[in-house]
Design an enzyme around this catalytic site. Structure first.
Site, PDB file in Angstrom:
ATOM      1  N   LYS A  54       0.799  -1.185  -0.040  1.00 38.70           N
ATOM      2  CA  LYS A  54       0.125   0.098  -0.105  1.00 38.70           C
ATOM      3  C   LYS A  54       0.776   1.385   0.111  1.00 38.70           C
ATOM      4  O   LYS A  54       0.553   2.141  -0.642  1.00 38.70           O
ATOM      5  CB  LYS A  54      -0.817  -0.003   1.199  1.00 38.70           C
ATOM      6  CG  LYS A  54      -2.007  -1.072   1.151  1.00 38.70           C
ATOM      7  CD  LYS A  54      -2.904  -1.257   2.468  1.00 38.70           C
ATOM      8  CE  LYS A  54      -3.750  -2.493   2.177  1.00 38.70           C
ATOM      9  NZ  LYS A  54      -4.484  -2.896   3.428  1.00 38.70           N
ATOM     10  N   GLN A  98      -4.583  -1.337   9.663  1.00 37.60           N
ATOM     11  CA  GLN A  98      -4.617  -2.709   8.872  1.00 37.60           C
ATOM     12  C   GLN A  98      -5.449  -3.717   9.863  1.00 37.60           C
ATOM     13  O   GLN A  98      -5.376  -3.829  10.892  1.00 37.60           O
ATOM     14  CB  GLN A  98      -3.296  -3.260   8.638  1.00 37.60           C
ATOM     15  CG  GLN A  98      -3.277  -4.693   7.861  1.00 37.60           C
ATOM     16  CD  GLN A  98      -3.813  -4.323   6.359  1.00 37.60           C
ATOM     17  OE1 GLN A  98      -3.869  -3.312   5.843  1.00 37.60           O
ATOM     18  NE2 GLN A  98      -4.002  -5.566   5.922  1.00 37.60           N
ATOM     19  N   ASP A 121     -11.202   3.310   3.789  1.00 34.67           N
ATOM     20  CA  ASP A 121     -11.269   1.824   3.698  1.00 34.67           C
ATOM     21  C   ASP A 121     -12.926   1.522   3.546  1.00 34.67           C
ATOM     22  O   ASP A 121     -13.466   0.432   3.218  1.00 34.67           O
ATOM     23  CB  ASP A 121     -10.953   0.959   5.096  1.00 34.67           C
ATOM     24  CG  ASP A 121     -10.116   0.231   4.914  1.00 34.67           C
ATOM     25  OD1 ASP A 121      -9.585  -0.369   4.231  1.00 34.67           O
ATOM     26  OD2 ASP A 121      -9.358   0.090   6.240  1.00 34.67           O
TER      27      ASP A 121
END
Ligand code: GUN
Length: 291
Positions: A54, A98, A121
């Site tokens: 990422k 995460q 997200d």
């Protein structure tokens, strides 16, 4: 029947990332560098790989990509305090913690703490609601959003089609319903408790497999000519592989590709799209802040 045409996720993701880089450059010209901060708690090896990917993708797109690594015993209070700081930091446009987080931390408390405007997200209930009711400023979760872009770029029109979603997770199955309904598909969700699952799956013009079971979807469960999107990423033991395992999807690719008209491979299908969509959401978060 001819073998299915493969939808190449690497190629589509590359296209999306080029679009993102162009949009990021336009923002930079206006004095704003879009920035994503990823928070990784603990040292799960798979998470460490995803997080590095990422950060690297951000930098390649000309954006700021930063990772904050915290020890596995970080308290929930300390993590929430860090999120407060990132929420208040004007150089941070997107925040991603995460998952999974260590067991002593409540993932829902973490998700709720992230400002909905920085929740790239798309996990915050405000974004779930915004996407569900069609508010354009909402962030959709990256994996289902990536599936929609792949279908579009592969020339698959979902309007009026019977879309069957196999799996009902908050990250893939449920948001997939919301995006497909918005795109005027006729949607069925099925899962482990569905009665006569194979016959429901056989009704799909477009099948999205996100059930997390290796090679679960067999050729006799797929209508000839259907489009098959495989969201699964499963490790299976493989003594012939130097790593001792290989990655397979939720679809028996070799057999189903003889029946489907179009299919995504694993790896190289939906996976690469997820990061591309994360970058896209981050650039949009930065753009929406300017507005
Ligand atoms: N872990 C695996 N996939 C994801 C994702 O898309 N977002 C976050 N935050 N964690 C993940």
């Amino acid at each position: 029947m001819d073998a299915a045409k493969i939808i190449d996720g690497v190629a589509v993701a590359k296209q999306v990332r080029a679009e993102v880089a162009r949009d990021a450059a336009a923002l930079i010209a206006r004095g704003v560098t879009p920035g994503l901060t990823v928070v990784l708690v603990g040292d799960d090896p798979a998470s460490a790989v995803y997080v590095r990917a990422k950060e690297k993708a951000c930098v390649e797109a000309g954006m700021n990509g930063k990772t904050i690594r915290l020890p596995a015993d970080t308290s929930q209070a300390d993590l929430l305090a860090l999120i407060d700081q990132l929420n208040a930091d004007p150089t941070v446009h997107g925040i991603l913690v995460q998952m999974p987080v260590p067991k002593h931390i409540d993932p829902q408390a973490v998700i709720l703490r992230i400002s909905a405007e920085k929740d790239v997200d798309g996990f915050h209930p405000v974004n779930v609601g915004r996407v569900w009711i069609g508010e354009k400023n909402g962030f959709a979760p990256c994996t289902p959003a990536g599936v929609m872009v792949m279908l579009e770029k592969a020339g698959v029109n979902v309007t009026g089609q019977n879309v069957v979603i196999l799996g009902r997770s908050n990250i893939v199955g449920k948001p997939m319903v919301s995006l497909m309904v918005a795109a005027s598909a006729t949607v069925t969700v099925c899962h482990s408790k569905t009665r006569d699952l194979p016959s429901v799956v056989r009704g799909a013009d477009i099948l999205i497999a996100a059930i997390g079971k290796p090679e679960f979807v067999k050729a006799d469960m797929v209508k000839p000519g259907a489009v098959v999107i495989d969201v699964g990423i499963n490790r299976v033991d493989d003594a012939s592989n130097p790593k001792g395992y290989r990655i397979v999807g939720d679809v028996d690719f070799a057999a189903v590709s003889q029946v489907a008209s179009k299919i995504t491979p694993v790896p190289g299908g939906v996976g690469p799209m997820t990061i591309a969509m994360l970058l896209k959401n981050t650039v949009r978060a930065a753009t929406q802040r300017l507005a």
